[in-house]
Scaffold this motif. Structure first.
Motif, short mmCIF file in Angstrom:
data_model
loop_
_atom_site.label_atom_id
_atom_site.label_comp_id
_atom_site.label_asym_id
_atom_site.label_seq_id
_atom_site.Cartn_x
_atom_site.Cartn_y
_atom_site.Cartn_z
N THR A 166 -34.73 -1.77 2.81
CA THR A 166 -34.20 -1.34 4.10
C THR A 166 -32.73 -0.94 3.97
N GLY A 167 -32.02 -1.58 3.03
CA GLY A 167 -30.64 -1.19 2.79
C GLY A 167 -30.54 0.25 2.31
N MET A 168 -31.42 0.63 1.40
CA MET A 168 -31.41 2.00 0.89
C MET A 168 -31.83 2.98 1.98
N ILE A 169 -32.81 2.58 2.83
CA ILE A 169 -33.21 3.44 3.95
C ILE A 169 -32.04 3.61 4.91
N PHE A 170 -31.29 2.54 5.13
CA PHE A 170 -30.12 2.61 6.01
C PHE A 170 -29.12 3.65 5.51
N ASP A 171 -28.89 3.69 4.19
CA ASP A 171 -27.96 4.67 3.64
C ASP A 171 -28.40 6.10 3.93
N LYS A 172 -29.70 6.31 4.09
CA LYS A 172 -30.24 7.66 4.32
C LYS A 172 -30.28 8.02 5.80
N VAL A 173 -30.76 7.08 6.64
CA VAL A 173 -31.05 7.44 8.04
C VAL A 173 -30.21 6.68 9.06
N GLY A 174 -29.46 5.68 8.62
CA GLY A 174 -28.68 4.88 9.57
C GLY A 174 -29.48 3.70 10.12
N ALA A 175 -28.88 3.00 11.06
CA ALA A 175 -29.45 1.72 11.52
C ALA A 175 -30.35 1.85 12.74
N ARG A 176 -30.19 2.92 13.55
CA ARG A 176 -30.86 2.93 14.86
C ARG A 176 -32.37 2.77 14.75
N TRP A 177 -33.02 3.64 13.97
CA TRP A 177 -34.49 3.61 13.98
C TRP A 177 -35.03 2.43 13.17
N LEU A 178 -34.29 1.98 12.18
CA LEU A 178 -34.67 0.74 11.51
C LEU A 178 -34.66 -0.41 12.52
N ALA A 179 -33.61 -0.48 13.33
CA ALA A 179 -33.48 -1.55 14.32
C ALA A 179 -34.57 -1.45 15.38
N VAL A 180 -34.83 -0.24 15.86
CA VAL A 180 -35.84 -0.05 16.91
C VAL A 180 -37.22 -0.46 16.41
N ILE A 181 -37.61 0.02 15.22
CA ILE A 181 -38.93 -0.33 14.67
C ILE A 181 -39.00 -1.82 14.39
N GLY A 182 -37.96 -2.38 13.79
CA GLY A 182 -37.95 -3.81 13.50
C GLY A 182 -38.06 -4.66 14.76
N LEU A 183 -37.36 -4.26 15.82
CA LEU A 183 -37.38 -5.04 17.07
C LEU A 183 -38.69 -4.87 17.83
N ALA B 86 -32.57 -6.98 23.03
CA ALA B 86 -32.02 -6.42 21.78
C ALA B 86 -32.62 -5.05 21.50
N LEU B 87 -33.92 -4.87 21.78
CA LEU B 87 -34.59 -3.59 21.55
C LEU B 87 -33.96 -2.49 22.40
N VAL B 88 -33.71 -2.79 23.68
CA VAL B 88 -33.09 -1.79 24.55
C VAL B 88 -31.70 -1.42 24.03
N LEU B 89 -30.92 -2.41 23.64
CA LEU B 89 -29.57 -2.15 23.13
C LEU B 89 -29.60 -1.35 21.83
N ALA B 90 -30.66 -1.53 21.02
CA ALA B 90 -30.74 -0.86 19.72
C ALA B 90 -30.78 0.66 19.85
N PHE B 91 -31.28 1.16 20.98
CA PHE B 91 -31.34 2.62 21.17
C PHE B 91 -29.94 3.24 21.29
N PHE B 92 -28.92 2.41 21.52
CA PHE B 92 -27.56 2.92 21.67
C PHE B 92 -26.78 2.89 20.35
N ILE B 93 -27.41 2.38 19.29
CA ILE B 93 -26.75 2.39 17.98
C ILE B 93 -26.66 3.83 17.48
N ARG B 94 -25.52 4.20 16.99
CA ARG B 94 -25.37 5.56 16.43
C ARG B 94 -24.46 5.51 15.21
N LYS B 95 -24.57 6.55 14.42
CA LYS B 95 -23.68 6.66 13.26
C LYS B 95 -22.29 7.01 13.74
N VAL B 96 -21.30 6.37 13.13
CA VAL B 96 -19.92 6.62 13.53
C VAL B 96 -19.12 7.07 12.31
N GLN B 97 -18.01 7.72 12.59
CA GLN B 97 -17.12 8.13 11.51
C GLN B 97 -16.37 6.91 10.99
#
Length: 495
Positions: A321-338, A468-479
């Motif tokens: 999941t760490g490697m997937i995070f490097d590719k796609v970020g945290a939002r959809w990992l968090a949503v699916i996991g939650l 937590a699932l609702v909040l996870a939809f607001f995670i986004r990649k940041v600079q």
């Protein structure tokens, strides 16, 4: 303080040192849970006293974490790592050789001092030596220790206490603790640029009373109840001290713990989500063993083995999941996991006296699969937004809030379970017109009431997962705030 990696450093040995030390520290944190009843009889102490082996460890750990930001600024990486891992090994020796409760508790507190320094140090070193694009994979490797060690602790503990003296647990941990010191002496390098910050002594006192009082109050509430004078006094004193500490930190120029990290919205959001997840996670860690042993009659070893496949799966999935995070970020990992976590937690609201061992193992393993997508990717997404100078403070803040939310989650869920079980038992006795002297009937009612209480606690955990699932939809990649800073000089790095 600013920190920067030296490109010449070999990251592999440094990561190996951190993982070994973190694995041992986290293993020791949970290894006693199953052994406490046997230790209580052997040491001739009551339930309230023996709980200090866990609560004292957590309290010392929680008090030290806020101070870790100062220590990371003040002392070199290598010196801090060797001091922390050595303290942990010394504490383990004291525990293994202890002949009474006092020495055993003293050893646990020494262990906690080492662990309280090691965990924030590990996060900051990883954030320092890896570029942003590789942090997910690195934090995923950290997740192996942070997830796998606490999960195998109960299994190992159950096997040991069934066949050997409880001191064997510490003799098992001791070689690993010594290995962490020896391996670190050769492999750990100085990677964080140090400075000479002034220690805020009043801040240390306020944070110690604040976090210590709140952690103890939440922990004791699970057994003494929220109306206990001691619980209320600890929470009030802790809350007031913490409020003064926050005000002092915001107004001060060199705060012990930098609350300005919450100016960064993604760090604030991910820290909140992780705190909620931690509370929900404790429902499975605490309530399921109670159900397995008290209701279904499984042995401590069988209870531990049920948790093992989930732990193994989490350990395997964490770097993936760490490697997937490097590719796609945290939002959809968090949503699916939650989503997975919410569904499986809801399944635990349907427990009955006939729930089978294999069914429980399957649901718990799926729940851990969902959890493997959450903790480290979400934390990394928040930490990535912080400037490098705030890494130590961000790590300390995140670790502190996890400790507090874990204690709060434990207290809330255990209190809710016991209160619901007690009220449901009264309803059953009145509706069934049961004679309290009828032991067979009262045993049936006690079992039914306990199941009812456990199920309702899992309902709370389910709703926490939904939040937590609702909040996870607001995670986004940041600079990332990847500030240009001076690297650690090569001679220092080669120590």
């Amino acid at each position: 303080m600013t920190s920067m990696t030296n490109p010449a450093l070999r990251k592999g040995p440094i990561m190996a040192s951190l993982l070994i030390a973190a694995f041992v520290a986290l293993l020791s944190q949970t290894v006693l849970n199953v052994a406490l009843p046997k230790m209580m009889a052997d040491l001739n102490v009551n339930e309230g006293t023996i709980q200090w082996l866990s609560n004292g460890y957590m309290l010392m750990n929680g008090v030290l974490v806020p101070i870790s930001a100062y220590l990371l600024n003040r002392f070199t990486t290598r010196k801090l790592f060797l001091t922390a891992s050595s303290l942990f090994a010394i504490g383990t020796i004291i525990c293994a050789l202890s002949g009474n409760f006092g020495w055993l508790l003293g050893g646990r507190l020494v262990q906690a001092v080492g662990a309280g320094i090691l965990m924030p140090l590990m996060s900051v070193v990883v954030l320092t030596i890896f570029p942003v694009a590789e942090r997910g994979k690195a934090m995923g490797m950290m997740g192996i220790a942070m997830i796998f060690a606490p999960a195998i602790g109960p299994t190992m503990s159950g096997w040991v206490v069934e066949h050997y003296d409880w001191r064997v647990l510490f003799y098992i941990v001791l070689p690993l603790a010594i290995l962490a010191v020896v391996f670190g002496a050769f492999s750990m390098k100085d990677v964080i640029k140090t400075s000479n910050p002034k220690l805020d002594v009043l801040g240390v006192i306020l944070s110690t009373i604040g976090f210590g009082g709140i952690l103890y109050g939440f922990s004791d509430a699970g057994s003494s109840g929220w109306g206990s004078g001691r619980v209320v006094a600890c929470l009030v004193l802790g809350g007031l001290s913490l409020l003064l500490f926050i005000i002092r930190s915001i107004r001060g120029t060199t705060p012990l713990l930098e609350f300005r990290v919450f100016k960064f919205p993604m760090f604030s959001l991910t820290t909140l989500i992780n705190a909620i997840i931690t509370m929900a996670m404790f429902s499975g860690m605490i309530l399921l063993p109670i159900f397995l042993q008290n209701i279904r009659g499984f042995s401590p070893l069988e209870s531990g083995l049920l948790l093992l496949p989930g732990a193994i799966l989490m350990g395997i999935m964490s770097p993936i999941t760490g490697m997937i995070f490097d590719k796609v970020g945290a939002r959809w990992l968090a949503v699916i996991g939650l989503i997975i976590m919410t569904i499986t937690t809801y399944e635990f609201t349907q427990l009955t006296a006939e729930s089978t061992y294999n069914h429980l193992m399957l649901i718990y393993t799926l729940r851990m699969f969902g959890m493997s997508m959450l903790m480290m990717p979400i934390q990394t997404a928040g930490m990535n937004q912080l400037p490098r100078r705030l890494n130590a403070h961000g790590s300390a803040m995140s670790q502190t809030l996890r400790n507090v939310s874990g204690a709060l989650g434990t207290a809330l869920l255990v209190t809710f379970m016991t209160n619901k079980a007690a009220s449901h038992a009264k309803e059953l006795i009145i509706s069934g017109q049961i004679d309290p002297s009828n032991k067979a009937k009262m045993a049936e009612i006690s079992q039914a009431a306990t199941i009812y209480g456990i199920n309702h606690s899992f309902v709370i955990a389910t709703w926490l997962s939904v939040v937590a699932l609702v909040l996870a939809f607001f995670i986004r990649k940041v600079q990332p705030h990847d500030e240009s800073v001076e690297a650690v000089p090569a001679p220092s790095a080669a120590k």
